[in-house]
Scaffold this motif. Structure first.
Motif, mmCIF file in Angstrom:
data_model
loop_
_atom_site.group_PDB
_atom_site.id
_atom_site.type_symbol
_atom_site.label_atom_id
_atom_site.label_comp_id
_atom_site.label_asym_id
_atom_site.label_seq_id
_atom_site.Cartn_x
_atom_site.Cartn_y
_atom_site.Cartn_z
ATOM 1 N N GLU A 31 0.839 -1.204 0.000
ATOM 2 C CA GLU A 31 0.000 0.000 0.000
ATOM 3 C C GLU A 31 0.868 1.246 0.000
ATOM 4 O OE1 GLU A 31 -2.491 0.079 3.436
ATOM 5 O OE2 GLU A 31 -4.084 -1.054 2.489
ATOM 6 N N GLU A 36 -1.321 3.783 -2.285
ATOM 7 C CA GLU A 36 -2.760 3.546 -2.162
ATOM 8 C C GLU A 36 -3.200 3.793 -0.729
ATOM 9 O OE1 GLU A 36 -4.919 3.340 -4.336
ATOM 10 O OE2 GLU A 36 -3.909 2.603 -6.117
ATOM 11 N N SER A 38 -5.982 2.317 0.652
ATOM 12 C CA SER A 38 -6.675 1.175 1.242
ATOM 13 C C SER A 38 -6.397 -0.089 0.437
ATOM 14 C CB SER A 38 -8.189 1.419 1.273
ATOM 15 O OG SER A 38 -8.722 1.342 -0.032
ATOM 16 N N LEU A 39 -6.699 -1.225 1.059
ATOM 17 C CA LEU A 39 -6.560 -2.512 0.367
ATOM 18 C C LEU A 39 -7.513 -2.588 -0.817
ATOM 19 C CD1 LEU A 39 -6.236 -5.079 3.289
ATOM 20 C CD2 LEU A 39 -4.496 -4.442 1.629
ATOM 21 N N MET A 40 -8.722 -2.090 -0.636
ATOM 22 C CA MET A 40 -9.706 -2.164 -1.722
ATOM 23 C C MET A 40 -9.257 -1.337 -2.931
ATOM 24 S SD MET A 40 -11.641 -4.436 -0.788
ATOM 25 C CE MET A 40 -12.530 -4.421 -2.313
ATOM 26 N N ALA A 41 -8.659 -0.176 -2.684
ATOM 27 C CA ALA A 41 -8.152 0.645 -3.788
ATOM 28 C C ALA A 41 -7.047 -0.091 -4.534
ATOM 29 C CB ALA A 41 -7.645 1.981 -3.255
ATOM 30 N N VAL A 43 -6.682 -3.440 -4.737
ATOM 31 C CA VAL A 43 -7.306 -4.531 -5.488
ATOM 32 C C VAL A 43 -7.993 -3.991 -6.738
ATOM 33 C CG1 VAL A 43 -9.108 -6.295 -5.413
ATOM 34 C CG2 VAL A 43 -7.551 -6.034 -3.480
ATOM 35 N N GLN A 44 -8.727 -2.898 -6.606
ATOM 36 C CA GLN A 44 -9.428 -2.310 -7.751
ATOM 37 C C GLN A 44 -8.462 -1.880 -8.839
ATOM 38 O OE1 GLN A 44 -11.822 0.704 -5.892
ATOM 39 N NE2 GLN A 44 -13.601 -0.644 -5.776
ATOM 40 N N ARG A 45 -7.311 -1.402 -8.439
ATOM 41 C CA ARG A 45 -6.290 -0.991 -9.398
ATOM 42 C C ARG A 45 -5.924 -2.151 -10.309
ATOM 43 N NH1 ARG A 45 -1.341 2.420 -7.051
ATOM 44 N NH2 ARG A 45 0.141 2.371 -8.751
ATOM 45 N N GLU A 47 -7.829 -5.078 -10.639
ATOM 46 C CA GLU A 47 -9.034 -5.623 -11.276
ATOM 47 C C GLU A 47 -9.441 -4.837 -12.517
ATOM 48 O OE1 GLU A 47 -12.009 -5.748 -8.201
ATOM 49 O OE2 GLU A 47 -11.537 -7.834 -7.723
ATOM 50 N N PHE A 100 -7.130 -12.695 -0.825
ATOM 51 C CA PHE A 100 -8.491 -12.331 -0.426
ATOM 52 C C PHE A 100 -9.495 -13.447 -0.619
ATOM 53 C CE2 PHE A 100 -6.263 -8.389 -1.223
ATOM 54 C CZ PHE A 100 -6.475 -7.743 -0.029
#
Length: 104
Positions: A31, A36, A38-41, A43-45, A47, A100
């Motif tokens: 991160e 980034e 957050s973790l979700m940001a 992952v979205q990067r 995906e 995840f």
């Protein structure tokens, strides 16, 4: 072969098999390295296909460290990865996916 239930992915670097894993510490490092929030940001990067070669390199370095292999980005960037850039990107994607995945 890596233990997929532990989130492990194998990568062959300079002819040696390395077990990679994204530990909590490796994710926190990633991160920060990639800027980034957050973790979700993060992952979205990946995906959405919005990742760069530098992102793949950072993810692999974090995974190697999480698996017990200390390697800096410059060292990995100059190393021969079996399967080339496509395998490197695939291994990076597998690392994120397995980090995840909830096992039952």
């Amino acid at each position: 072969m890596g233990n997929r239930w532990r989130g492990e992915v194998m990568l062959v670097v300079e002819g040696q098999h390395h077990r990679m894993r994204l530990t909590l510490g490796a994710l926190a490092e990633l991160e920060e390295d990639l800027g980034e929030t957050s973790l979700m940001a993060l992952v979205q990067r990946f995906e959405t296909g919005g990742f760069s070669t530098r992102d793949v390199l950072a993810l692999l370095v974090a995974g190697l460290r999480g698996g017990g292999t200390m390697m800096d980005p410059d060292q990995l960037a100059g190393a021969e990865i079996e399967g080339g850039p496509m395998r490197a990107a695939q291994a990076a994607a597998e690392l994120l996916a397995r980090a995840f995945t909830v096992s039952s």
